[in-house]
Design a protein around this motif. Structure first.
Motif, PDB file in Angstrom:
ATOM      1  N   ARG A   1      33.658  46.644  44.922  1.00  0.00           N
ATOM      2  CA  ARG A   1      32.853  47.821  44.588  1.00  0.00           C
ATOM      3  C   ARG A   1      31.506  47.708  45.278  1.00  0.00           C
ATOM      4  O   ARG A   1      30.958  46.626  45.418  1.00  0.00           O
ATOM      5  CB  ARG A   1      32.671  47.887  43.065  1.00  0.00           C
TER       6      ARG A   1
ATOM      7  N   VAL B   1      25.600  48.376  36.618  1.00  0.00           N
ATOM      8  CA  VAL B   1      25.200  47.116  37.257  1.00  0.00           C
ATOM      9  C   VAL B   1      24.312  46.312  36.311  1.00  0.00           C
ATOM     10  O   VAL B   1      24.506  45.107  36.124  1.00  0.00           O
ATOM     11  CB  VAL B   1      24.476  47.375  38.594  1.00  0.00           C
TER      12      VAL B   1
ATOM     13  N   ASP C   1      26.494  44.826  33.648  1.00  0.00           N
ATOM     14  CA  ASP C   1      27.292  43.708  34.163  1.00  0.00           C
ATOM     15  C   ASP C   1      26.455  42.449  34.315  1.00  0.00           C
ATOM     16  O   ASP C   1      26.918  41.346  34.029  1.00  0.00           O
ATOM     17  CB  ASP C   1      27.932  44.072  35.511  1.00  0.00           C
TER      18      ASP C   1
ATOM     19  N   TYR D   1      29.438  38.640  35.920  1.00  0.00           N
ATOM     20  CA  TYR D   1      29.461  38.222  37.317  1.00  0.00           C
ATOM     21  C   TYR D   1      28.439  37.123  37.553  1.00  0.00           C
ATOM     22  O   TYR D   1      27.392  37.085  36.915  1.00  0.00           O
ATOM     23  CB  TYR D   1      29.103  39.391  38.251  1.00  0.00           C
TER      24      TYR D   1
ATOM     25  N   PHE E   1      30.086  43.947  44.841  1.00  0.00           N
ATOM     26  CA  PHE E   1      30.930  43.197  43.924  1.00  0.00           C
ATOM     27  C   PHE E   1      32.120  42.616  44.681  1.00  0.00           C
ATOM     28  O   PHE E   1      32.798  43.329  45.424  1.00  0.00           O
ATOM     29  CB  PHE E   1      31.455  44.118  42.815  1.00  0.00           C
ATOM     30  N   THR E   2      32.382  41.319  44.484  1.00  0.00           N
ATOM     31  CA  THR E   2      33.526  40.664  45.127  1.00  0.00           C
ATOM     32  C   THR E   2      34.227  39.761  44.116  1.00  0.00           C
ATOM     33  O   THR E   2      33.681  39.466  43.051  1.00  0.00           O
ATOM     34  CB  THR E   2      33.093  39.785  46.326  1.00  0.00           C
TER      35      THR E   2
ATOM     36  N   GLN F   1      34.213  36.082  40.051  1.00  0.00           N
ATOM     37  CA  GLN F   1      33.584  37.344  40.425  1.00  0.00           C
ATOM     38  C   GLN F   1      32.114  37.109  40.761  1.00  0.00           C
ATOM     39  O   GLN F   1      31.410  36.429  40.023  1.00  0.00           O
ATOM     40  CB  GLN F   1      33.706  38.363  39.298  1.00  0.00           C
TER      41      GLN F   1
ATOM     42  N   LEU G   1      28.434  39.026  42.186  1.00  0.00           N
ATOM     43  CA  LEU G   1      27.667  40.237  42.455  1.00  0.00           C
ATOM     44  C   LEU G   1      26.519  39.848  43.383  1.00  0.00           C
ATOM     45  O   LEU G   1      25.704  38.996  43.042  1.00  0.00           O
ATOM     46  CB  LEU G   1      27.111  40.811  41.147  1.00  0.00           C
TER      47      LEU G   1
END
Length: 172
Positions: free
Chosen positions: A97, A106, A109, A115, A138-139, A145, A147
């Motif tokens: 994302r 965000v 999160d 993240y 985001f990955t 995860q 950010l």
């Protein structure tokens, strides 16, 4: 044809560099009375302090460089405009994302710790009027995860939007 963008931003100096610089200044100040009382030791302490000042002042100049090639983002840290160290790589196909960091999702999160957050941002907030934005990338999946917070300009965002179309929530 390959797409390519590059961006260089000034970042805050790390706390360790500031601390070492303060220590070096303290050593030089401490060496002055030593130089008066015991000249040989004072001279050695002053030389060490001056060497530390010249070495650590380079660490106060810190920049992040983003090189975006076909959606892959290479992040490097540039110290004293001389030393360059690669510190991260985000592959386009790993991006889940892409959104502006000012988005409420965000902030949620980040606050719940969903993240692992890696900030590679400048000293000052980006100015949207000048086409600069703080972007959240985001990955990863599951427990891995990540950010990434990056300060990108309009051309970098347009480049990423063209590559990761369906994953981008940024509309400029």
């Amino acid at each position: 044809m390959d797409k390519y963008n590059e961006r260089l931003i000034d970042a805050k100096a790390p706390g360790s560099s500031k601390g070492l610089f303060a220590l070096a200044v303290f050593i030089v100040v401490f060496s002055i009375p030593c130089f008066i009382l015991i000249p040989a030791i004072g001279f050695i302490v002053m030389a060490i302090g001056i060497f530390m000042i010249t070495y650590t002042k380079d660490g106060l100049s810190n920049e992040y460089e983003y090189i975006i090639t076909n959606g892959d983002i290479e992040i490097a840290r540039v110290l004293a405009k001389k030393r360059r160290k690669n510190i991260g790589m985000i592959e386009a196909d790993k991006i889940n994302r892409l959104t502006l960091a000012t988005d409420e999702r965000v902030a949620n999160d980040i606050s719940i710790g969903k993240y692992k957050v890696k900030k590679y941002v400048g000293k000052e907030e980006p100015n949207a009027d000048e086409g600069e934005y703080r972007v959240a990338v985001f990955t990863g999946e599951g427990d891995s995860q990540i950010l990434y917070l990056l300060d990108l300009d309009k051309s970098c965002i347009e480049h990423l939007n063209a590559i990761v179309r369906s994953k981008s929530e940024i509309k400029l």
